[in-house]
Design a protein around this motif. Structure first.
Motif, mmCIF file in Angstrom:
data_model
loop_
_atom_site.group_PDB
_atom_site.id
_atom_site.type_symbol
_atom_site.label_atom_id
_atom_site.label_comp_id
_atom_site.label_asym_id
_atom_site.label_seq_id
_atom_site.Cartn_x
_atom_site.Cartn_y
_atom_site.Cartn_z
ATOM 1 N N ALA A 15 -5.951 20.132 17.650
ATOM 2 C CA ALA A 15 -6.423 19.152 18.631
ATOM 3 C C ALA A 15 -5.525 19.150 19.862
ATOM 4 N N GLN A 16 -4.209 19.248 19.653
ATOM 5 C CA GLN A 16 -3.281 19.289 20.781
ATOM 6 C C GLN A 16 -3.527 20.528 21.639
ATOM 7 N N ALA A 17 -3.808 21.662 21.001
ATOM 8 C CA ALA A 17 -4.088 22.887 21.741
ATOM 9 C C ALA A 17 -5.380 22.756 22.543
ATOM 10 N N MET A 88 -4.272 31.049 18.875
ATOM 11 C CA MET A 88 -5.496 31.393 19.595
ATOM 12 C C MET A 88 -6.583 31.869 18.624
ATOM 13 N N ARG A 89 -6.186 32.629 17.598
ATOM 14 C CA ARG A 89 -7.155 33.076 16.585
ATOM 15 C C ARG A 89 -7.739 31.877 15.836
ATOM 16 N N GLN A 90 -6.894 30.919 15.513
ATOM 17 C CA GLN A 90 -7.378 29.736 14.804
ATOM 18 C C GLN A 90 -8.382 28.958 15.659
ATOM 19 N N LEU A 91 -8.085 28.831 16.953
ATOM 20 C CA LEU A 91 -9.005 28.138 17.853
ATOM 21 C C LEU A 91 -10.327 28.891 17.967
ATOM 22 N N SER A 92 -10.256 30.204 18.112
ATOM 23 C CA SER A 92 -11.488 30.979 18.266
ATOM 24 C C SER A 92 -12.317 30.965 16.990
ATOM 25 N N THR A 93 -11.657 30.911 15.834
ATOM 26 C CA THR A 93 -12.384 30.838 14.567
ATOM 27 C C THR A 93 -13.206 29.554 14.501
#
Length: 103
Positions: A15-17, A88-93
Motif C-alpha cells: 500500500a505504501q508503494a 516492483m514484481r509484487q506490485l505488477s503481480t
C-alpha cells in the motif's frame, strides 16, 4: 495473476508503494529509473526532465526510497538510483489480470 492472497503484513508495504506511485512526478521518476539503460540512472539525468526544482525532485526520490521502490548510491557528488525489482514484481503481480477460462 496473483495465485494467493497477500498476507496482512505485506499489504502495508504494498500500500505504501502504491501510495508513493500515486503522484505524477513520482510515477514518471519511477518509470525513468526502472527503464534506465544499465539498470541505474544518475539524479543529474533525472532532474533536467522536469520543470520543478531539484529540491522537489529530491523530495520525490526520498518518498520512493522510503516506500522501498528504489535504492540510491552516492558516487562523488551524484546519487545513482536503481529500482528494487522484487517489490516492483509484487506490485505488477497484483495488477496482472488474466482472462478467465471459458468453458
Amino acid at each position: 495473476m496473483a495465485d494467493v492472497r497477500i498476507p496482512p503484513e505485506a499489504s502495508a508495504t504494498l500500500a505504501q508503494a502504491f501510495k508513493a506511485l500515486g503522484d505524477p512526478i513520482r510515477l514518471q521518476l519511477m518509470s525513468m529509473i526502472a527503464s534506465a539503460e544499465g539498470g541505474e540512472i544518475c539524479v543529474c539525468d533525472l532532474t533536467p526532465a522536469f520543470t520543478v526544482s531539484g529540491t522537489t525532485i529530491s523530495h520525490h526520490l526520498k518518498v520512493l526510497r522510503e516506500a522501498g521502490l528504489i535504492d540510491g548510491e552516492r558516487r562523488a557528488s551524484w546519487v545513482y538510483y536503481r529500482p528494487r525489482r522484487e517489490l516492483m514484481r509484487q506490485l505488477s503481480t497484483l495488477l496482472a489480470v488474466d482472462e478467465p477460462a471459458r468453458g
